[in-house]
Design an enzyme around this catalytic site. Structure first.
Site, PDB file in Angstrom:
ATOM      1  N   TYR A  24      -3.746   0.132   9.739  1.00 20.18           N
ATOM      2  CA  TYR A  24      -3.355  -0.534   8.800  1.00 20.18           C
ATOM      3  C   TYR A  24      -1.811   0.046   8.353  1.00 20.18           C
ATOM      4  O   TYR A  24      -1.100  -0.913   7.619  1.00 20.18           O
ATOM      5  CB  TYR A  24      -4.396   0.656   7.872  1.00 20.18           C
ATOM      6  N   SER A  57       0.841  -1.218  -0.052  1.00 14.60           N
ATOM      7  CA  SER A  57      -0.032   0.406   0.015  1.00 14.60           C
ATOM      8  C   SER A  57       0.642   1.133   0.320  1.00 14.60           C
ATOM      9  O   SER A  57       2.022   0.945   0.430  1.00 14.60           O
ATOM     10  CB  SER A  57      -0.712   0.156   0.990  1.00 14.60           C
TER      11      SER A  57
HETATM   12  P1  NAP Z   1     -12.196  -4.871  -0.448  1.00 11.31           P
HETATM   13  O1  NAP Z   1     -12.771  -4.552  -1.566  1.00 11.31           O
HETATM   14  O2  NAP Z   1     -12.335  -4.679   1.249  1.00 11.31           O
HETATM   15  O3  NAP Z   1     -12.261  -6.780  -0.652  1.00 11.31           O
HETATM   16  C1  NAP Z   1     -11.003  -7.383   0.259  1.00 11.31           C
HETATM   17  C2  NAP Z   1     -11.452  -8.637  -0.232  1.00 11.31           C
HETATM   18  O4  NAP Z   1     -10.430  -9.255   0.795  1.00 11.31           O
HETATM   19  C3  NAP Z   1     -12.302  -8.946  -0.034  1.00 11.31           C
HETATM   20  O5  NAP Z   1     -13.520  -9.889  -0.426  1.00 11.31           O
HETATM   21  C4  NAP Z   1     -13.196  -9.650   1.347  1.00 11.31           C
HETATM   22  O6  NAP Z   1     -14.260 -10.120   2.044  1.00 11.31           O
HETATM   23  C5  NAP Z   1     -11.749  -9.942   1.569  1.00 11.31           C
HETATM   24  N1  NAP Z   1     -11.344 -10.588   3.557  1.00 11.31           N
HETATM   25  C6  NAP Z   1     -11.114  -9.983   4.255  1.00 11.31           C
HETATM   26  N2  NAP Z   1     -10.763 -10.480   5.457  1.00 11.31           N
HETATM   27  C7  NAP Z   1     -10.456 -11.569   4.959  1.00 11.31           C
HETATM   28  C8  NAP Z   1     -10.438 -12.724   5.843  1.00 11.31           C
HETATM   29  N3  NAP Z   1      -9.552 -12.318   7.287  1.00 11.31           N
HETATM   30  N4  NAP Z   1     -10.045 -13.548   4.607  1.00 11.31           N
HETATM   31  C9  NAP Z   1     -10.658 -13.771   3.657  1.00 11.31           C
HETATM   32  N5  NAP Z   1     -10.363 -12.855   3.370  1.00 11.31           N
HETATM   33  C10 NAP Z   1     -10.560 -11.694   3.967  1.00 11.31           C
HETATM   34  O7  NAP Z   1     -10.519  -4.249  -0.612  1.00 11.31           O
HETATM   35  P2  NAP Z   1      -9.796  -4.042  -2.207  1.00 11.31           P
HETATM   36  O8  NAP Z   1      -9.760  -2.314  -2.534  1.00 11.31           O
HETATM   37  O9  NAP Z   1      -9.797  -5.048  -3.060  1.00 11.31           O
HETATM   38  O10 NAP Z   1      -8.084  -3.805  -1.710  1.00 11.31           O
HETATM   39  C11 NAP Z   1      -7.742  -5.549  -1.618  1.00 11.31           C
HETATM   40  C12 NAP Z   1      -6.860  -5.862  -0.802  1.00 11.31           C
HETATM   41  O11 NAP Z   1      -5.409  -4.354  -1.517  1.00 11.31           O
HETATM   42  C13 NAP Z   1      -6.190  -5.091  -0.021  1.00 11.31           C
HETATM   43  O12 NAP Z   1      -4.691  -6.005   1.069  1.00 11.31           O
HETATM   44  C14 NAP Z   1      -5.360  -3.821   0.289  1.00 11.31           C
HETATM   45  O13 NAP Z   1      -5.150  -3.464   1.312  1.00 11.31           O
HETATM   46  C15 NAP Z   1      -4.728  -3.305  -0.573  1.00 11.31           C
HETATM   47  N6  NAP Z   1      -5.257  -1.794  -0.989  1.00 11.31           N
HETATM   48  C16 NAP Z   1      -6.424  -1.173  -1.448  1.00 11.31           C
HETATM   49  C17 NAP Z   1      -6.174  -0.412  -2.184  1.00 11.31           C
HETATM   50  C18 NAP Z   1      -7.255   0.761  -2.017  1.00 11.31           C
HETATM   51  O14 NAP Z   1      -7.347   1.833  -3.107  1.00 11.31           O
HETATM   52  N7  NAP Z   1      -8.270  -0.022  -2.534  1.00 11.31           N
HETATM   53  C19 NAP Z   1      -4.951   0.792  -2.128  1.00 11.31           C
HETATM   54  C20 NAP Z   1      -3.665  -0.342  -1.702  1.00 11.31           C
HETATM   55  C21 NAP Z   1      -4.171  -1.612  -1.171  1.00 11.31           C
HETATM   56  P3  NAP Z   1     -14.695  -9.219   3.152  1.00 11.31           P
HETATM   57  O15 NAP Z   1     -15.829  -8.853   1.749  1.00 11.31           O
HETATM   58  O16 NAP Z   1     -15.725 -11.103   3.516  1.00 11.31           O
HETATM   59  O17 NAP Z   1     -14.702  -8.757   4.573  1.00 11.31           O
HETATM   60  C1  GCO Z   2      -7.086   5.441   2.844  1.00 12.01           C
HETATM   61  C2  GCO Z   2      -6.799   4.488   1.682  1.00 12.01           C
HETATM   62  C3  GCO Z   2      -5.826   3.848   1.652  1.00 12.01           C
HETATM   63  C4  GCO Z   2      -6.036   2.823   0.509  1.00 12.01           C
HETATM   64  C5  GCO Z   2      -4.579   2.390   0.498  1.00 12.01           C
HETATM   65  C6  GCO Z   2      -3.470   3.120  -0.607  1.00 12.01           C
HETATM   66  O1  GCO Z   2      -7.732   5.536   4.035  1.00 12.01           O
HETATM   67  O2  GCO Z   2      -5.871   6.214   3.326  1.00 12.01           O
HETATM   68  O3  GCO Z   2      -8.283   3.209   2.133  1.00 12.01           O
HETATM   69  O4  GCO Z   2      -4.875   3.177   2.906  1.00 12.01           O
HETATM   70  O5  GCO Z   2      -6.617   1.874   0.873  1.00 12.01           O
HETATM   71  O6  GCO Z   2      -4.031   0.991   1.373  1.00 12.01           O
HETATM   72  O7  GCO Z   2      -2.488   2.092  -1.067  1.00 12.01           O
END
Ligand code: NAP
Ligand code: GCO
Length: 268
Positions: free
Chosen positions: A161, A148
């Site tokens: 986080y 992230s």
């Molecule tokens: P999301 O839409 O919230 O999806 C997260 C997924 O992980 C959901 O399917 C969730 O299932 C599942 N999950 C949560 N807890 C779990 C557990 N204990 N065991 C198995 N599955 C679990 O998140 P996203 O935005 O796609 O993000 C995916 C990854 O990218 C995460 O690691 C997040 O931190 C990272 N990330 C996101 C962003 C962003 O801007 N979106 C940026 C940087 C990094 P449930 O629906 O049942 O909770």
């Molecule tokens: C926040 C956001 C970020 C993104 C991502 C950025 O609240 O700042 O959720 O944490 O999810 O991780 O890279």
């Protein structure tokens, strides 16, 4: 001269993407399928796994879905054994499952802090530990951890986080260091701000119809002047899962539209 582009193929590979019923994990898994991989994913609820299977099927992908909480070591070991028996040994692991809790640190309970670290850092440890022995035996494997911006930067309300994602960056480098000699590459992807359910609260239209202040802030802070889409991560994810990156190890590849490179616009 060999066909260079074949190095990016995932033909014949089994890829496990955790938490991939939707969001970033789903986008990465669909790209892997297009590159030839067999897709395996898990989620914590059967209804989500079923929803995911239907979404994959809509894209013509016959995925394999399992109900499993990445923080449950016994359940993860059982899932990996079941996948190996039913689908085949795991060649590619993407530790994608993750949550965030946006609470000012002084108001955050230790329980909430622990839950975020448990899923976002202990989970990748547990799942990586479960798949590594088979990769070591076969002397090949790819582990990709979804880090992230918060692997590098802090901000208000995301202490747990950021601590977890900072730790995940170093876990990535440590797996790379400890298991590189088995021809296992462990790298990270650091997405910028991506439009998924996880960031939906940061993009909510305000009661007066204006964009969320954080939405405006992120667009101004990103040289690409936009939020990322999950599809923006597909190319980097295929690269890190393929033979094209066999000498890339311990890298966190930031896919952020330039956020980390940019000090920001002068106000006014
Ligand atoms: P999301 O839409 O919230 O999806 C997260 C997924 O992980 C959901 O399917 C969730 O299932 C599942 N999950 C949560 N807890 C779990 C557990 N204990 N065991 C198995 N599955 C679990 O998140 P996203 O935005 O796609 O993000 C995916 C990854 O990218 C995460 O690691 C997040 O931190 C990272 N990330 C996101 C962003 C962003 O801007 N979106 C940026 C940087 C990094 P449930 O629906 O049942 O909770
Ligand atoms: C926040 C956001 C970020 C993104 C991502 C950025 O609240 O700042 O959720 O944490 O999810 O991780 O890279």
């Amino acid at each position: 001269m060999g066909n260079f582009i074949e190095k990016f193929s995932l033909e014949g590979k089994v890829a496990l993407v955790t938490g991939a019923s939707y969001g970033i994990g789903f986008a990465i898994a669909t790209a892997y399928a297009e590159a030839g991989a067999t897709i395996v994913f898990n989620d914590i609820k059967q209804e989500l796994v079923d929803k995911g299977l239907a979404s994959y099927a809509e894209k013509g992908i016959k995925a394999h879905g399992y109900v499993c909480d990445v923080t449950d070591e016994n359940a993860v070991a059982a899932m990996v054994a079941q996948i190996t028996e039913e689908v085949g040994p795991i060649d590619i692991l993407v530790n994608n499952a993750g949550i965030i809790k946006r609470i000012p640190m002084v108001e955050m309970s230790a329980k909430d802090f622990r839950q975020v670290v448990d899923i976002d850092l202990n989970g990748p440890f547990i799942v990586s530990k479960a798949v590594l022995p088979s990769m070591m035996e076969r002397r090949k494997g790819k582990i990709i951890n979804i880090c992230s911006m918060m692997s590098e930067l802090g901000r208000e309300t995301v202490s747990a986080y950021a601590a977890a994602k900072g730790g995940l960056k170093m876990l990535t480098k440590n797996i790379a260091s400890e298991y590189g000699e088995y021809n296992i590459q462990c790298n990270g992807i650091g997405p910028g701000y991506i439009a998924t359910p996880q960031t939906a609260p940061l993009r909510e239209i305000q009661p007066d119809g204006s964009r969320h202040p954080f939405d405006q802030f992120i667009v101004a802070k990103t040289p690409a002047a936009r939020w990322g889409n999950a599809e923006d991560l597909q190319g980097p994810a295929v690269f890190l899962a393929s033979e094209a990156s066999d000498f890339v190890n311990g890298l966190i590849l930031y896919v952020d539209g330039g956020i980390l490179a940019y000090i920001g616009k002068q106000p006014g």
